[in-house]
Design a protein around this motif. Structure first.
Motif, short mmCIF file in Angstrom:
data_model
loop_
_atom_site.label_atom_id
_atom_site.label_comp_id
_atom_site.label_asym_id
_atom_site.label_seq_id
_atom_site.Cartn_x
_atom_site.Cartn_y
_atom_site.Cartn_z
N GLU A 185 -13.60 30.77 22.72
CA GLU A 185 -12.20 31.08 22.43
C GLU A 185 -11.60 31.96 23.53
N ALA A 186 -12.41 32.87 24.08
CA ALA A 186 -11.95 33.76 25.15
C ALA A 186 -11.57 32.96 26.40
N VAL A 187 -12.36 31.96 26.73
CA VAL A 187 -12.06 31.11 27.89
C VAL A 187 -10.75 30.36 27.65
N MET A 188 -10.58 29.82 26.45
CA MET A 188 -9.33 29.12 26.15
C MET A 188 -8.14 30.08 26.19
N SER A 189 -8.33 31.29 25.75
CA SER A 189 -7.27 32.29 25.80
C SER A 189 -6.84 32.53 27.25
N CYS A 190 -7.80 32.58 28.13
CA CYS A 190 -7.50 32.78 29.55
C CYS A 190 -6.71 31.62 30.12
N THR A 191 -7.13 30.39 29.84
CA THR A 191 -6.42 29.24 30.41
C THR A 191 -5.02 29.12 29.82
N ARG A 192 -4.86 29.48 28.57
CA ARG A 192 -3.51 29.46 27.96
C ARG A 192 -2.60 30.48 28.64
N ALA A 193 -3.13 31.67 28.89
CA ALA A 193 -2.33 32.72 29.55
C ALA A 193 -1.95 32.30 30.97
#
Length: 195
Positions: A80-88
């Motif tokens: 989820e943290a990786v996806m949070s980064c790509t979304r940002a």
């Protein structure tokens, strides 16, 4: 808060590198964009364009490291943290009109094969970002070798997806990379630590 002349020069150079790369950025343009004189630039950066570019790369490295750390810390689950980064990143890129990509990537590609301070600064930035991801994975129980390789994969994929997003003027390459990287991270079957 008043920004120092040196800081204005560094930030303006970082933005120019994001938008037009190292080769396309001239010292006079840096002076104009930073509202500084050429004398001020050479005062703070006696090494000229390369020296100010190295400082700008280090600034860009810190900016992205802060974004990456915030995203990694925002979620206990590393996927989820990786996806949070790509979304940002996707949101920021879209907001900039697809022009404010990674200054490290642009400069790194233009200085390939050179043994220069600029190339070293680019390598240091990428390696530092990998360490942040690796440390997150280690903290979640990943074995050291897997954490190291996954971190390299995550940063490499994000950097490539960011360029693809810019070229296509679309968030989707970053969002797709985030989904697939999350799937890869989950495939290791390591339980997410509780907060």
């Amino acid at each position: 808060m008043q920004t120092s002349t040196r800081d204005r020069i560094v930030v303006a150079t970082a933005r120019l590198l994001q938008r037009q790369g190292y080769v396309g950025t001239g010292i006079k343009q840096i002076a104009t964009e930073s509202q500084a004189t050429l004398g001020s630039i050479y005062h703070f950066f006696p090494g000229g364009k390369e020296a100010v570019a190295v400082a700008a790369i280090r600034h860009g490295e810190q900016e992205f490291a802060a974004l990456l750390k915030e995203a990694l810390d925002s979620e206990p689950d590393p996927a989820e943290a990786v996806m949070s980064c790509t979304r940002a990143l996707a949101a920021g890129l879209k907001e900039s009109g697809w022009v404010d990509g990674c200054p490290v990537t642009a400069a790194a590609l233009e200085t390939l094969g050179a043994d220069s301070e600029l190339q070293k600064a680019c390598a240091d930035a990428l390696n530092g970002w990998e360490r942040l991801v690796r440390d997150k994975l280690l903290g979640c129980g990943f074995p050291a070798g897997d954490a190291r390789e996954l971190a390299t994969t995550v940063i490499s994929a994000i950097e490539g997806a960011e360029v693809t997003a810019q070229v296509n003027r679309s968030e989707e390459p970053l969002l797709a990379a985030g989904r697939q990287l999350a799937r890869l991270v989950r495939s290791y079957g390591i339980a997410t630590p509780r907060r």
